[in-house]
Design an enzyme around this catalytic site. Structure first.
Site, PDB file in Angstrom:
ATOM      1  N   ARG A   1       0.815  -1.211   0.000  1.00 44.09           N
ATOM      2  CA  ARG A   1       0.000   0.000   0.000  1.00 44.09           C
ATOM      3  C   ARG A   1       0.849   1.262   0.000  1.00 44.09           C
ATOM      4  O   ARG A   1       0.393   2.321  -0.436  1.00 44.09           O
ATOM      5  CB  ARG A   1      -0.998  -0.016   1.156  1.00 44.09           C
ATOM      6  CG  ARG A   1      -1.994  -1.168   1.006  1.00 44.09           C
ATOM      7  CD  ARG A   1      -3.144  -1.145   1.948  1.00 44.09           C
ATOM      8  NE  ARG A   1      -2.775  -1.094   3.355  1.00 44.09           N
ATOM      9  CZ  ARG A   1      -3.645  -0.960   4.344  1.00 44.09           C
ATOM     10  NH1 ARG A   1      -4.934  -0.872   4.088  1.00 44.09           N
ATOM     11  NH2 ARG A   1      -3.246  -0.929   5.585  1.00 44.09           N
TER      12      ARG A   1
ATOM     13  N   GLU B   1       3.897  -7.027  12.455  1.00 48.02           N
ATOM     14  CA  GLU B   1       2.963  -7.140  13.576  1.00 48.02           C
ATOM     15  C   GLU B   1       2.514  -8.583  13.760  1.00 48.02           C
ATOM     16  O   GLU B   1       2.332  -9.055  14.867  1.00 48.02           O
ATOM     17  CB  GLU B   1       1.756  -6.240  13.308  1.00 48.02           C
ATOM     18  CG  GLU B   1       0.706  -6.262  14.386  1.00 48.02           C
ATOM     19  CD  GLU B   1      -0.486  -5.399  14.037  1.00 48.02           C
ATOM     20  OE1 GLU B   1      -1.452  -5.442  14.814  1.00 48.02           O
ATOM     21  OE2 GLU B   1      -0.468  -4.708  13.006  1.00 48.02           O
TER      22      GLU B   1
END
Length: 178
Positions: A66, A103
């Site tokens: 992104r 993450e």
């Protein structure tokens, strides 16, 4: 409308994507709205300008995936080149690579060895600052090329994760903090 207002109105939360326990921030409604997308690009580009509005960077680096969508128009707004940082094995020529923790997974990022020249001043652009692993790895890749990471600009900073600590002294522009 401010970038934070645009993001608050258009970013959608998608629970348990890409895996259980992750709250994914869907930015596609922002991208689909020309006015909103323009506000976001200008907000991110501001991190690469001086107080007179002049570009202070030579390149804008966007991280897969992104970050590409955001960094390319930011580079155009600043009048400089765009450099993609990709997942391992996606670039066709000689690369530098760095492995890091995400993450919810691990990954390796790569950059073409000649994409950033020695002395280039670089703005890093991504959608979200979470754990800071992607930004830190990208900064290391820029260093390996001989460039200097001047700042990181992101749409959203997730304040409940250690991203800010992970990027150290790299100046951060976050259009909103969650």
């Amino acid at each position: 409308m401010t970038p934070a207002e645009v993001l608050a109105g258009l970013v959608r939360d998608v629970p348990d994507f890409p895996e259980l326990g992750v709250l994914f921030k869907d930015i596609t409604p922002v991208l689909a709205d020309h006015a909103a997308f323009t506000v976001i690009v200008e907000g991110l580009a501001a991190a690469g300008r001086d107080e007179h509005g002049r570009s202070v960077v030579d390149k804008v680096v966007g991280m897969e995936a992104r970050g590409f969508i955001l960094a390319a128009p930011v580079a155009l707004a600043l009048g400089v080149g765009f450099v993609p940082v990709r997942k391992a094995g996606k670039l066709p020529r000689e690369t530098h690579g760095v492995s890091y923790a995400l993450e919810y997974a691990e990954a390796t990022l790569e950059i073409h060895q000649d994409a950033v020249r020695p002395g280039d001043r670089v703005l890093l652009v991504d959608d979200v600052l979470a754990t800071g692993g992607t930004a830190s790895a990208t900064r290391e890749l820029i260093d390996r090329c001989g460039g200097t990471a001047l700042a990181l600009a992101v749409m959203m900073e997730l304040s409940f994760l250690p991203g800010r600590a992970a990027i150290g002294d790299l100046p951060l522009t976050a259009l909103t903090t969650i």
